[in-house]
Write an enzyme that holds these catalytic residues in place. Structure first.
Site, PDB file in Angstrom:
ATOM      1  N   ASP A  90     -22.561  -0.619  33.361  1.00  0.00           N
ATOM      2  CA  ASP A  90     -23.765  -0.003  32.789  1.00  0.00           C
ATOM      3  C   ASP A  90     -23.849  -0.347  31.304  1.00  0.00           C
ATOM      4  OD1 ASP A  90     -25.810   1.763  31.860  1.00  0.00           O
ATOM      5  OD2 ASP A  90     -25.465   3.003  33.620  1.00  0.00           O
ATOM      6  N   SER A 125     -31.441   2.957  33.167  1.00  0.00           N
ATOM      7  CA  SER A 125     -30.504   2.724  34.268  1.00  0.00           C
ATOM      8  C   SER A 125     -31.046   3.131  35.628  1.00  0.00           C
ATOM      9  CB  SER A 125     -29.206   3.500  34.019  1.00  0.00           C
ATOM     10  OG  SER A 125     -28.554   2.957  32.899  1.00  0.00           O
ATOM     11  N   THR A 166     -27.195   5.273  38.177  1.00  0.00           N
ATOM     12  CA  THR A 166     -26.779   4.076  38.912  1.00  0.00           C
ATOM     13  C   THR A 166     -26.429   4.364  40.373  1.00  0.00           C
ATOM     14  OG1 THR A 166     -26.046   2.964  36.913  1.00  0.00           O
ATOM     15  CG2 THR A 166     -25.048   2.228  38.982  1.00  0.00           C
ATOM     16  N   ASP A 182     -26.994  -3.427  34.260  1.00  0.00           N
ATOM     17  CA  ASP A 182     -28.373  -2.995  34.480  1.00  0.00           C
ATOM     18  C   ASP A 182     -29.266  -3.395  33.306  1.00  0.00           C
ATOM     19  OD1 ASP A 182     -26.915  -1.227  32.924  1.00  0.00           O
ATOM     20  OD2 ASP A 182     -27.517   0.569  34.009  1.00  0.00           O
TER      21      ASP A 182
HETATM   22 ZN   LIG Z   1     -27.983   4.133  28.685  1.00  0.00          ZN
END
Ligand SMILES: [Zn+2]
EC number: 3.1.3.1
Length: 563
Positions: free
Chosen positions: A100, A150, A213, A417
């Site tokens: 992430d 995200s 996520t 992402d």
């Molecule tokens: Zn963030």
């Protein structure tokens, strides 16, 4: 006192900048357009003599020999030529590692950090993801946002459809926070496609298991923040919208492995937490008074199913006799790896190891989503050191997963992402510690600066109208907030493309500049699940299937005879 420390152990001569290093002399250096003499004079002139710099610039002996570089490049070329023979097997297993916020500057800086942690210079180090043979770029924008979040991106790389920021598992026809735009706009994820095809499926994250996520893998929710009904507006609950924690257990029957944080969202409001009894901020949040863990335990009673909440319990399990695992190790997110209590909280690598051992027992294979979720949090806080250590730990997990699987039947994809406003630069010399200073003072405010800087974020600091002097601070400390150009309490995401690393069957289909929602389409194609399966049955298709074709033909003949 300003000192530029460098990683130890690498072959450095100890010549200082001001003492006429061999950097100034090579033909290569002279020919390179980097501001040329300007850069060098800045470097030499800008440090007053009392600021004795320890910058080591000597090049390792082997690197002075053209043979070293030629041999290395030829070895790489040989490996590239082998890749012309494509791996067109059917992927039995699929693994997606999602860092992430792991933009490309983060990948490079994590690589240097990883090398420096093992006493190398760092730049020449290879991350595990660097070893993947195919690399592409992913365009991360959301349908309504140039710089993505995200949630919308998770919908893209899990469900194959781009969506609005803040929403998970719904198409762009759904509007954030508007409950009545959910129904009819749900899109399903590759985790569901895999489950429906008979594979085992797992989710492992360092954040809450109901964070943006992982949630796009199983939930359909117009607001990523609806972790439990306690975070939802009453109207949305009344209108029939479901919180994300509940959807984790209700949407896809029996997700085989779930590991991460987020315990408090599973328990009734004001119920004390098992690990932090009496601590109010960790109390349960559910207004509906449901205990989702107890419900899961009851539902799984007759199966080999285990709920664990600490590392000891996790590592005491024998994965061979576990079919279903629910591991919730913290009330919220897991701690940063640098601050992790090694006694109570498992590392990402430890979780991934257990997950793969459980999932790989299924002869039909598995789909596993692994999130290094706190790279993003480190960056938002301006704490580059936390973010980079999270990235290094995810890379360790990638290496470990590689040892437990084979490229002949497992497709592994590593991506992010979105990026961050994080970068590093400033003509730092080879081997400069990644958290160190650039080798010059600013020629505008005559102060040193760290190589790592943020475009915006909490590290912005002005003292008496002037930029703070970093030499008075411990800028290598775990929670040091690197300076930023614009003050913001939370640093923001970045808008540039992110990398996609791929290995295993059909990895070559990730080969250019792609829209992010292409990723699950490729992974599903490789595994013969989801919407595009024509190639799975053709003779030119997957080789592992072609071996099964004669028996399949015989079976079909038999069926025809008996019908
Ligand atoms: Zn963030």
């Amino acid at each position: 006192k300003v000192t530029l420390t460098t990683a130890q152990g690498w072959d450095r001569g100890g010549t200082g900048v001001g003492q006429g290093s061999n950097r100034g002399g090579t033909a290569e250096e002279k020919g390179r357009d980097r501001g040329g003499g300007c850069y060098r004079s800045l470097l030499l002139a800008s440090f007053p003599p009392h600021l004795k710099l320890k910058v080591y610039l000597r090049v390792a002996d082997q690197e002075k020999d053209p043979l070293f570089w030629n041999t290395w490049a030829q070895r790489t070329l040989k490996n590239a030529l082998i890749l012309q023979k494509l791996n067109q097997n059917t992927a039995k297993n699929l693994i997606l590692f999602l860092g992430d916020g792991m933009g490309i500057p983060t990948v490079t800086a994590a690589r240097i950090l990883k090398g420096q942690l093992s006493r190398q210079s760092g730049e020449e180090t290879q991350l595990e993801m660097d070893k993947f043979p195919f690399v592409a770029l992913s365009k991360t924008y959301n349908t309504n946002a140039q710089v993505a979040d995200s949630a919308g991106t998770a919908t893209a790389y899990l469900c194959g459809v781009k969506a609005n920021e803040g929403t998970v598992g719904v198409s762009a026809a759904a509007v954030r926070s508007q409950c009545n735009t959910t129904q009819g706009n749900e899109v399903t994820s590759i985790l569901r496609w895999a489950k429906e095809a008979g594979k085992s499926v797992g989710i492992v994250t360092t954040t809450r298991v109901n964070h943006a996520t992982p949630s796009a893998a199983y939930a359909h929710c117009v607001d990523r923040d609806w972790y439990s009904d306690g975070e939802m507006p009453a109207e949305a609950v009344q209108a029939g919208c479901k919180d994300i924690a509940r959807q984790l257990f209700e949407n896809i029957p029996n997700i085989d492995v779930i590991m991460g944080g987020g315990r408090k969202y599973m328990f009734p409001k004001n119920q004390s937490d098992v690990e932090y009894p009496g601590e109010k901020k960790h109390f349960g949040t559910r207004i509906d008074r449901r205990n989702l863990v107890e419900e899961w335990n009851n539902r799984m009673k007759n199966k080999n199913a285990y709920y664990v909440w600490n590392k000891k319990e996790l590592l005491s399990l024998n994965p061979n006799s576990v079919d279903y695992l629910l591991g919730l190790f913290e009330p919220g997110d897991l701690p940063y790896d640098l601050e992790r209590n090694n006694e109570t909280d498992p590392s990402l690598t430890e979780m991934v190891e257990v997950a793969i051992k459980i999932l790989k027992k299924n002869p039909s294979g598995f789909y596993l989503l692994v999130e290094g979720g706190r790279i993003d949090h480190g960056h938002h806080e301006g704490k580059a050191k936390q973010a980079l250590h999270e990235a290094v730990e995810m890379d360790r997990a990638i290496g470990h997963a590689g040892l437990m699987t084979s490229i002949y039947d497992t497709m592994t994809v590593v991506t992010a992402d979105h990026s961050h406003m994080f970068n590093f630069g400033g003509y730092t010399p080879r081997g400069n510690t990644i958290f160190g200073l650039a080798p010059m003072l600013s020629d505008v405010d005559q102060k040193p600066f760290t190589a790592i800087l943020y475009g915006n974020g909490p590290g912005f600091k002005v003292v008496n109208g002037l930029r703070e002097n970093v030499s008075t601070l411990d800028y290598e400390e775990n929670n040091y907030k690197a300076q930023s150009a614009v003050p913001l309490s939370m640093e923001t995401h970045g808008g540039e493309d992110v990398a996609v690393f791929a290995k295993g069957p059909m990895a070559h289909l990730l080969h250019g500049v792609h829209e992010q929602n292409y990723i699950p389409h490729v992974m599903a194609y490789a595994a013969c699940i989801g919407q595009n399966r024509d190639h799975c049955m053709s003779s030119s298709g997957a080789s592992s299937l072609s071996a099964a074709l004669p028996s399949l033909t015989a079976l079909l003949t038999l069926i025809r005879l008996f019908c």
